[in-house]
Scaffold this motif. Structure first.
Motif, short mmCIF file in Angstrom:
data_model
loop_
_atom_site.label_atom_id
_atom_site.label_comp_id
_atom_site.label_asym_id
_atom_site.label_seq_id
_atom_site.Cartn_x
_atom_site.Cartn_y
_atom_site.Cartn_z
N MET A 1 0.70 -1.15 0.06
CA MET A 1 0.12 -0.05 -0.02
C MET A 1 0.95 1.50 -0.17
N PRO A 2 0.48 2.27 -1.02
CA PRO A 2 1.52 3.48 -1.06
C PRO A 2 1.23 4.23 0.25
N SER A 3 2.36 5.10 0.45
CA SER A 3 2.40 6.00 1.81
C SER A 3 1.97 7.44 1.10
N ILE A 4 1.37 8.30 1.89
CA ILE A 4 1.16 9.46 1.56
C ILE A 4 1.06 10.39 2.84
N SER A 5 1.86 11.48 2.60
CA SER A 5 2.20 12.25 3.88
C SER A 5 1.32 13.72 3.67
N ALA A 6 0.94 14.23 4.54
CA ALA A 6 0.33 15.45 4.68
C ALA A 6 0.38 16.13 6.01
N ARG A 7 0.66 17.58 5.96
CA ARG A 7 0.48 18.22 7.05
C ARG A 7 -0.83 18.53 7.45
N ILE A 8 -1.17 18.74 8.77
CA ILE A 8 -2.41 19.15 9.20
C ILE A 8 -2.38 20.01 10.49
N PRO A 9 -3.10 20.98 10.56
CA PRO A 9 -3.14 21.88 11.82
C PRO A 9 -3.07 20.90 13.18
#
Length: 100
Positions: free
Chosen positions: A1-9
């Motif tokens: 499964m691919p990994s995704i990175s995201a910044r959240i408040p």
């Protein structure tokens, strides 16, 4: 499964932690569920907007929403969407039903 990175408040991270705790799941599972539910809602919203404007047919709207036609018609009823069916659409649907 691919990994995704995201910044959240920070406040959204806290919300994520709370929901994960409510579900008794880890953050990754909660994020996947939230993403799935959110994408589904977006697809339905886009389908409803395009259907209501007459841009797409009832069958196309069901495809855009990613749901079976019967479910799409239920969504239309729940959202009080007016039908965009034309006599030609009904004839095509009847012909298609006869071919089954």
């Amino acid at each position: 499964m691919p990994s995704i990175s995201a910044r959240i408040p920070d406040d959204e991270r806290e919300e994520l932690e709370q929901v994960a705790e409510l579900l008794g799941e880890d953050r990754s599972t909660t994020i996947r569920k939230a993403l799935d539910e959110g994408l589904t809602q977006i697809r339905v919203r886009i389908a409803a907007e395009r259907y209501q404007s007459g841009e797409i047919s009832v069958n196309q709207a069901a495809r855009v929403a990613g749901v079976p036609l019967a479910e799409w018609l239920e969504i239309c009823r729940e959202r009080n969407l007016t039908t965009q069916l034309k006599p030609d659409d009904l004839e095509q649907d009847a012909d298609a039903a006869l071919d089954l």
